[in-house]
Design an enzyme around this catalytic site. Structure first.
Site, mmCIF file in Angstrom:
data_model
loop_
_atom_site.group_PDB
_atom_site.id
_atom_site.type_symbol
_atom_site.label_atom_id
_atom_site.label_comp_id
_atom_site.label_asym_id
_atom_site.label_seq_id
_atom_site.Cartn_x
_atom_site.Cartn_y
_atom_site.Cartn_z
ATOM 1 N N GLY A 1 0.834 -1.187 0.000
ATOM 2 C CA GLY A 1 0.000 0.000 0.000
ATOM 3 C C GLY A 1 0.873 1.241 0.000
ATOM 4 O O GLY A 1 2.100 1.163 -0.112
ATOM 5 N N GLU B 1 10.523 -2.780 3.312
ATOM 6 C CA GLU B 1 9.682 -2.697 2.116
ATOM 7 C C GLU B 1 10.525 -2.389 0.885
ATOM 8 O O GLU B 1 10.295 -2.946 -0.192
ATOM 9 C CB GLU B 1 8.615 -1.626 2.307
ATOM 10 C CG GLU B 1 7.516 -2.006 3.283
ATOM 11 C CD GLU B 1 6.548 -0.873 3.560
ATOM 12 O OE1 GLU B 1 5.367 -1.159 3.794
ATOM 13 O OE2 GLU B 1 6.981 0.297 3.540
#
Length: 222
Positions: free
Chosen positions: A78, A99
């Site tokens: 996201g 990430e």
């Protein structure tokens, strides 16, 4: 079907058997993890999120650490904001260092988000977040101030003290009066001694599924 479910259905079409798949954090990715288990669970999972790791393990996926994974077929995540060039700010979760590792390993890195998070220019209300070694705290705070920003150490909600990453580092929320030269600002901070990573993803995004709650439709960014 909710708009979140519609986004998940589009993402599902990209997952094939035998893939190594990265799943980030957040509720939409969590729904994708659950839904994939019902359709194509013969995959290997990598994730930067402890919550997603636990969910994937419970669902029976093979979960591996990125330290032992040299390539990811596709990854989903996201974001807080995304621009039309595929750059993103991922400031909320505080796991942006891990990430970015997965994004860099991935052949394709897809964001799953809402249409209203696609912007022409990043909104300064969303901070640029730095993961910082504790020993570099004073250096980082001074440098952000010298660059015209305001730096705040992120505090924990459920206990007294600071929020620490899984690596034991601090999270510094940095607010600036403008993001007009965010790429240059990011480079200056990312290369500062003691800064592990920033929450700005510069040209790491391959594409995005964007959900429009008004029309209940989903479209790709590119």
């Amino acid at each position: 079907m909710t708009i979140k479910q519609a986004i998940v259905q589009q993402a599902l079409t990209l997952i094939k058997p035998q893939m190594v798949v990265g799943f980030g954090g957040g509720s939409t990715v969590g729904e994708l993890v659950k839904e994939a288990a019902n359709h194509v669970n013969d995959i290997t999972v990598v994730t930067p999120s402890p919550t997603t790791r636990q969910l994937a393990t419970v669902l029976g996926y093979t979960v591996v650490d990125t330290a032992y994974c040299d390539r990811v077929d596709i990854a989903f995540d996201g974001c807080d904001q995304l621009d039309h060039h595929g750059n993103a700010l991922k400031s909320g979760g505080g796991i942006h260092a891990n990430e970015k590792i997965i994004a860099s390993l991935a052949d394709e890195y897809w964001l799953l988000t809402m249409q209203d998070r696609l912007v022409d220019q990043f909104d300064i209300k969303t901070p640029l977040v730095l993961e910082v070694l504790p020993a570099a705290l004073s250096l980082v705070m001074r440098t952000v101030s010298d660059l015209g920003g305001q730096a705040t150490i992120r505090t924990a909600n459920n206990r007294d003290g600071f929020t620490l990453t899984d690596s034991g580092n601090l999270l510094i929320d940095c607010h600036f009066p403008t993001y007009a030269k965010l790429t240059d600002l990011n480079v200056e901070l990312a290369t500062l001694a003691g800064v592990v990573e920033t929450s700005y993803f510069d040209h790491l995004v391959t594409n995005a599924w964007l959900g429009d709650a008004t029309t209940n439709t989903v479209k790709a960014l590119f």
